[in-house]
Design a protein around this motif. Structure first.
Motif, PDB file in Angstrom:
ATOM      1  N   SER A  55       0.828  -1.204   0.000  1.00  0.00           N
ATOM      2  CA  SER A  55       0.000   0.000   0.000  1.00  0.00           C
ATOM      3  C   SER A  55       0.860   1.251   0.000  1.00  0.00           C
ATOM      4  O   SER A  55       0.528   2.251  -0.650  1.00  0.00           O
ATOM      5  N   ASP A  56       2.000   1.182   0.742  1.00  0.00           N
ATOM      6  CA  ASP A  56       2.868   2.352   0.803  1.00  0.00           C
ATOM      7  C   ASP A  56       3.469   2.682  -0.554  1.00  0.00           C
ATOM      8  O   ASP A  56       3.742   3.849  -0.857  1.00  0.00           O
ATOM      9  N   LEU A  57       3.672   1.666  -1.392  1.00  0.00           N
ATOM     10  CA  LEU A  57       4.211   1.912  -2.720  1.00  0.00           C
ATOM     11  C   LEU A  57       3.273   2.778  -3.554  1.00  0.00           C
ATOM     12  O   LEU A  57       3.713   3.534  -4.419  1.00  0.00           O
ATOM     13  N   GLN A  62      -1.433   8.229  -5.305  1.00  0.00           N
ATOM     14  CA  GLN A  62      -2.876   8.269  -5.068  1.00  0.00           C
ATOM     15  C   GLN A  62      -3.534   9.566  -5.533  1.00  0.00           C
ATOM     16  O   GLN A  62      -4.614   9.527  -6.143  1.00  0.00           O
ATOM     17  N   PRO A  63      -2.958  10.731  -5.271  1.00  0.00           N
ATOM     18  CA  PRO A  63      -3.588  11.969  -5.781  1.00  0.00           C
ATOM     19  C   PRO A  63      -3.732  11.965  -7.301  1.00  0.00           C
ATOM     20  O   PRO A  63      -4.759  12.396  -7.841  1.00  0.00           O
ATOM     21  N   TYR A  64      -2.720  11.481  -7.997  1.00  0.00           N
ATOM     22  CA  TYR A  64      -2.771  11.426  -9.464  1.00  0.00           C
ATOM     23  C   TYR A  64      -3.867  10.462  -9.913  1.00  0.00           C
ATOM     24  O   TYR A  64      -4.646  10.775 -10.824  1.00  0.00           O
ATOM     25  N   VAL A  95      -3.621  -1.292  -7.302  1.00  0.00           N
ATOM     26  CA  VAL A  95      -4.293  -0.136  -7.912  1.00  0.00           C
ATOM     27  C   VAL A  95      -5.792  -0.378  -7.987  1.00  0.00           C
ATOM     28  O   VAL A  95      -6.613   0.493  -7.681  1.00  0.00           O
ATOM     29  N   ARG A  96      -6.185  -1.598  -8.398  1.00  0.00           N
ATOM     30  CA  ARG A  96      -7.611  -1.923  -8.496  1.00  0.00           C
ATOM     31  C   ARG A  96      -8.292  -1.846  -7.131  1.00  0.00           C
ATOM     32  O   ARG A  96      -9.408  -1.346  -7.012  1.00  0.00           O
ATOM     33  N   LYS A  97      -7.627  -2.358  -6.098  1.00  0.00           N
ATOM     34  CA  LYS A  97      -8.204  -2.306  -4.761  1.00  0.00           C
ATOM     35  C   LYS A  97      -8.385  -0.862  -4.291  1.00  0.00           C
ATOM     36  O   LYS A  97      -9.364  -0.530  -3.628  1.00  0.00           O
ATOM     37  N   TYR A  98      -7.417   0.000  -4.644  1.00  0.00           N
ATOM     38  CA  TYR A  98      -7.514   1.402  -4.241  1.00  0.00           C
ATOM     39  C   TYR A  98      -8.682   2.102  -4.943  1.00  0.00           C
ATOM     40  O   TYR A  98      -9.396   2.908  -4.337  1.00  0.00           O
ATOM     41  N   LEU A  99      -8.902   1.774  -6.206  1.00  0.00           N
ATOM     42  CA  LEU A  99      -9.942   2.451  -6.992  1.00  0.00           C
ATOM     43  C   LEU A  99     -11.335   1.862  -6.765  1.00  0.00           C
ATOM     44  O   LEU A  99     -12.335   2.508  -7.106  1.00  0.00           O
ATOM     45  N   HIS A 100     -11.405   0.660  -6.203  1.00  0.00           N
ATOM     46  CA  HIS A 100     -12.702  -0.018  -6.068  1.00  0.00           C
ATOM     47  C   HIS A 100     -13.748   0.810  -5.303  1.00  0.00           C
ATOM     48  O   HIS A 100     -14.897   0.932  -5.767  1.00  0.00           O
ATOM     49  N   PRO A 101     -13.429   1.402  -4.134  1.00  0.00           N
ATOM     50  CA  PRO A 101     -14.448   2.200  -3.435  1.00  0.00           C
ATOM     51  C   PRO A 101     -14.967   3.367  -4.252  1.00  0.00           C
ATOM     52  O   PRO A 101     -16.158   3.686  -4.217  1.00  0.00           O
TER      53      PRO A 101
END
Length: 247
Positions: A55-57, A62-64, A95-101
């Motif tokens: 996640s830290d990577l 994340q802002p982009y 990336v997919r997990k971050y964008l899912h919500p």
């Protein structure tokens, strides 16, 4: 993280009992590789550290990602390639997990609300406006703005209900109401108005006098209920005693 801890505890418990990797995988419905990873880990913190590291990577990018996602680019694979060109070394799955919500929220926001049923619209029209929720009032107003005939029907129903609840249904008021109904193309209300004309005096009395047959009808209903409770087997003498004892 909670799920990781629970899985680690379950795998370690079964492994301590001598279960094989395959047996644990079947028992917990997990992939064998996942079970092996959990069984070989010396502590759950090792697994949590790896997950946190992944996640830290993604954190610097994340802002982009959020800016591009809100701008209309929702393809996770394409976004992954974009940030990989900027130095991202994590996996596309992260990336997919971050964008899912964000994807779920966007889908929910664009899901059209279900159309109201006939029963719902009838209840909205026949209820006092003060008894409707804000959402019901909004949806009814939207429907009325789309259908002139429905809007006219609702107006006539409201006007008649006002006469009925305030006992102001005089002959003059009824004639004015029926004239307004006749001026609109509403066959169902035309039939209702025709029935009023056939028994105008009785309708006027019902809409102006404080008396009603409600008490009598209530007693009739109560007697019928008592009779039905005996499955129709009570004769007149027994029914009379049942009614007197019920008081």
């Amino acid at each position: 993280m909670v799920r990781t801890r629970e899985r680690y505890a379950a795998v370690q418990e079964l492994a301590a009992k001598g279960w094989t990797i395959s047996a644990i995988a079947r028992k917990l419905c997990l992939d064998r590789h996942t079970v092996r990873k959990f069984a070989r880990a010396e502590a759950v913190e090792d697994l949590l550290t790896k997950a946190t590291g992944r996640s830290d990577l993604l954190t610097p990018f994340q802002p982009y990602l959020l800016e591009r996602f809100r701008g209309g680019c929702t393809d996770a694979a394409r976004l992954t390639r974009k940030i990989q060109a900027q130095g991202y070394r994590g996996s596309p799955q992260t990336v997919r997990k971050y964008l899912h919500p964000f994807r779920s929220a966007a889908t929910a926001a664009h899901t059209p609300s279900s159309a109201p049923t006939v029963r719902e619209v009838t209840r909205w029209i026949s209820s006092h406006p003060d008894h409707l929720t804000t959402d019901d009032q909004t949806r009814l107003a939207d429907l009325r703005s789309r259908s002139p005939r429905l809007d006219a029907t609702a107006s006539h129903v409201t006007a008649f209900a006002t006469m009925m609840t305030t006992l102001t249904g005089t002959k003059e008021s009824l004639h004015a109401w029926m004239a307004a109904v006749d001026a609109d193309d509403l066959p169902a209300l035309h039939s209702f108005a025709h029935g009023i004309r056939r028994d105008l005096d009785a309708v006027v009395n019902g809409l102006t006098l404080p008396y009603s047959s409600g008490a009598v009808e209530g007693n009739v209903t109560r007697v019928k209920a008592l009779k039905r409770s005996r499955y129709g087997r009570a004769n007149l003498d027994l029914l009379r005693k049942i009614i007197l004892c019920a008081h």
